[in-house]
Design a protein around this motif. Structure first.
Motif, short mmCIF file in Angstrom:
data_model
loop_
_atom_site.label_atom_id
_atom_site.label_comp_id
_atom_site.label_asym_id
_atom_site.label_seq_id
_atom_site.Cartn_x
_atom_site.Cartn_y
_atom_site.Cartn_z
N ALA A 1 43.73 34.72 54.69
CA ALA A 1 43.28 35.91 55.43
C ALA A 1 44.05 37.15 54.97
CB ALA A 1 43.44 35.69 56.93
N GLU A 2 45.33 36.97 54.70
CA GLU A 2 46.15 38.09 54.22
C GLU A 2 45.71 38.56 52.84
OE1 GLU A 2 50.12 36.61 54.51
OE2 GLU A 2 50.14 36.65 56.71
N VAL A 3 45.24 37.64 52.01
CA VAL A 3 44.69 38.01 50.70
C VAL A 3 43.45 38.89 50.89
CG1 VAL A 3 43.58 37.14 48.60
CG2 VAL A 3 45.62 36.00 49.51
N PHE A 4 42.56 38.48 51.79
CA PHE A 4 41.36 39.27 52.05
C PHE A 4 41.73 40.65 52.60
CE2 PHE A 4 38.66 35.20 52.79
CZ PHE A 4 38.46 35.09 51.42
N THR A 5 42.70 40.69 53.48
CA THR A 5 43.12 41.98 54.04
C THR A 5 43.72 42.87 52.95
OG1 THR A 5 43.56 40.99 56.21
CG2 THR A 5 44.66 43.07 55.71
N ALA A 6 44.58 42.30 52.11
CA ALA A 6 45.23 43.08 51.06
C ALA A 6 44.22 43.61 50.04
CB ALA A 6 46.28 42.22 50.35
N SER A 7 43.11 42.91 49.85
CA SER A 7 42.11 43.33 48.87
C SER A 7 41.33 44.54 49.33
CB SER A 7 41.14 42.18 48.60
OG SER A 7 40.27 41.97 49.71
N GLY A 8 41.31 44.81 50.64
CA GLY A 8 40.59 45.96 51.16
C GLY A 8 39.10 45.77 51.33
N VAL A 9 38.61 44.54 51.30
CA VAL A 9 37.17 44.31 51.41
C VAL A 9 36.73 44.34 52.87
CG1 VAL A 9 37.19 42.93 49.30
CG2 VAL A 9 37.32 41.78 51.53
N ASP A 10 35.46 44.66 53.07
CA ASP A 10 34.82 44.53 54.38
C ASP A 10 33.99 43.25 54.46
OD1 ASP A 10 35.64 47.20 55.23
OD2 ASP A 10 34.12 47.93 53.82
N THR A 11 33.40 42.88 53.32
CA THR A 11 32.50 41.73 53.25
C THR A 11 32.92 40.82 52.11
OG1 THR A 11 30.61 42.92 54.20
CG2 THR A 11 30.12 40.99 52.85
N VAL A 12 32.99 39.53 52.39
CA VAL A 12 33.27 38.53 51.37
C VAL A 12 31.96 37.83 51.03
CG1 VAL A 12 34.56 36.44 50.79
CG2 VAL A 12 35.61 38.18 52.24
N VAL A 13 31.61 37.82 49.75
CA VAL A 13 30.39 37.17 49.26
C VAL A 13 30.78 35.91 48.50
CG1 VAL A 13 28.40 37.39 47.73
CG2 VAL A 13 29.13 39.34 49.12
N PHE A 14 30.08 34.81 48.76
CA PHE A 14 30.36 33.53 48.09
C PHE A 14 29.16 33.14 47.24
CE2 PHE A 14 30.34 28.95 47.64
CZ PHE A 14 31.67 28.59 47.49
N ASP A 15 29.40 32.89 45.95
CA ASP A 15 28.34 32.40 45.05
C ASP A 15 28.95 31.47 44.01
OD1 ASP A 15 26.09 31.89 43.58
OD2 ASP A 15 25.67 33.97 43.04
N ILE A 16 28.93 30.17 44.31
CA ILE A 16 29.43 29.13 43.39
C ILE A 16 28.45 27.97 43.41
CG2 ILE A 16 31.26 27.43 42.96
CD1 ILE A 16 33.29 29.35 44.06
N GLN A 17 28.14 27.44 42.25
CA GLN A 17 27.27 26.27 42.15
C GLN A 17 28.02 25.02 42.57
OE1 GLN A 17 23.81 25.85 41.09
NE2 GLN A 17 24.37 23.95 42.13
#
Length: 411
Positions: free
Chosen positions: A124-140
């Motif tokens: 969660a701290e990684v997501f916060t540090a990145s400054g994103v509002d939305t996380v998108v997931f696309d992996i096969q």
């Protein structure tokens, strides 16, 4: 089995794009579109006004084999500010058990954050540090519980909720079909990164369906989830019917044929036999020093549906038996619709133990992590055949199939 049946909660928190009717016939395969293709065709309206980060790897490609990060970075309609790399890394340069670490992507200049082996508050701290509002997931995905990318999905969903981020899953087909769930169901006391929660060994779901299941059944507090479905895919269809390029999701998953057997033969990681790593046919070639043609003969005598076994000899270039010529079998699937990868693998374990006196489980009982309990190991050690082993998980599998049905998106 520990499933909570929070189906109503999942439907209230997961806004899924309704899947369009599947193509009526093989001649309409061109109608298939991945979640990303549908997102882009709609002008990225779901990402409007958002600072976006993407969890992906080399499989996040378009039909013309461009990476979605490169496409989104070049499109002024998307404010792409970060990339998150799983096991093997964003660009896929690391081997099993490795990642690319924190770096800037040479192609786009975007910061790439390492998610491998991170979960909960640290992620969660990684997501916060990145400054994103939305996380998108696309992996096969490849359809197996112990393939770590679905647990990257789970961990990222949990972390996004903790960090107060939206979570968008761009769906892709399950390459080995979504017809049925197969094999043992994980017991929670055996949870690890090759199985966080109690799902079947071959889950028979897409990543968007898994995301809905995770949100509805396993996350303590559901994330704000949005799923963008594929169109034109039937649950009975294999990957090569979709007109999509196959990009190895990991270094030892080179072809869709590998994925077809992997949800079964990965169990050989839990033994002292080679699972074929270090060959051109990982998970299709199995063997050890001292095994001869009796193994293939014993397996063929059982006339398993859809598969035959060839006596084979090979010398892995890395991993178990590196540089040593070993004997074993090569799996040849001749009817993939009839083939059951889990039952086939259990049969191969049983017959290997019977014909080769050197057979042994890994000393750390890794097989228990892979199968999700002690049952498979102890039953085989007690002399059970494959049908008797499978009978031990029948009730739990039936219960999982009932819950799974609530979260399916495709006919």
């Amino acid at each position: 089995m520990g499933l909570s049946r929070r189906g109503l909660l999942a439907s209230a928190t997961a806004a899924a794009v309704a899947p369009a009717p599947p193509a009526a016939a093989a001649g309409h395969r061109g109608r298939h579109r991945t979640g990303f293709e549908r997102l882009a065709a709609a002008g990225y309206d779901r990402l409007d006004g958002q600072r976006v980060g993407v969890v992906t790897n080399p499989t996040g490609v378009t039909r013309d084999a461009r990476h979605i990060v490169d496409v989104m970075h070049a499109d002024e309609r998307v404010n792409l500010v970060a990339v998150f790399g799983p096991e093997h890394g964003f660009r896929g340069t690391a081997q099993a058990g490795g990642s690319e670490g924190r770096h800037d992507d040479p192609a786009t200049g975007l910061p790439v954050y390492d998610t491998y082996l991170k979960s909960g508050r640290p992620l969660a701290e990684v997501f916060t540090a990145s400054g994103v509002d939305t996380v998108v997931f696309d992996i096969q995905d490849v359809g197996a519980r112990f393939y770590t990318y679905i647990w990257t999905l789970y961990d990222c969903m949990e972390a996004a909720q903790l960090a107060g981020k939206r979570f968008v899953v761009l769906d892709r087909p399950n390459p080995v079909t979504g017809r049925a769930a197969l094999g043992p169901v994980l017991h929670r006391e055996f949870a690890s990164f090759v199985g966080r929660q109690p799902i079947a060994q071959a889950h028979g779901m897409t990543v968007a369906e898994l995301a809905r299941l995770f949100n509805g059944e396993f996350l303590a507090t559901p994330v704000q989830l949005d799923t963008v479905t594929t169109t034109g895919w039937r649950r009975s269809e294999f990957y090569d019917t979709q007109g999509l390029p196959w990009v190895p999701p990991s270094p030892n998953m080179p072809t869709p044929d590998t994925a077809l057997v992997y949800s079964g033969t990965c169990l050989f990681e839990g033994t002292n036999l080679s699972e074929g790593r270090g060959t051109t046919r990982p998970f299709e070639l199995l063997g050890a020093d001292g095994i001869d043609g009796r193994w293939a003969a014993a397996a063929n005598e059982l006339a398993l549906p859809g598969v035959r076994f060839r006596e084979a000899y090979f010398a892995p270039t890395f991993s178990k038996f590196q540089g040593t010529t070993v004997g074993g079998v090569q799996i040849h699937v001749h009817d993939r619709a009839a083939f059951d990868p889990v039952h086939t693998a259990i049969t191969l374990l049983v017959t290997a133990k019977k014909v080769w006196s050197g057979f042994a489980w890994r000393s750390d009982d890794w097989i228990d992590k892979l199968t999700g309990s002690t049952w498979v190991r102890t039953a085989i050690d007690a002399g059970a055949d494959a049908d008797e082993v499978a009978a031990g998980w029948r009730t739990e599998l039936a219960a999982f199939r009932t819950v799974r049905r609530e979260y399916l998106l495709y006919g």
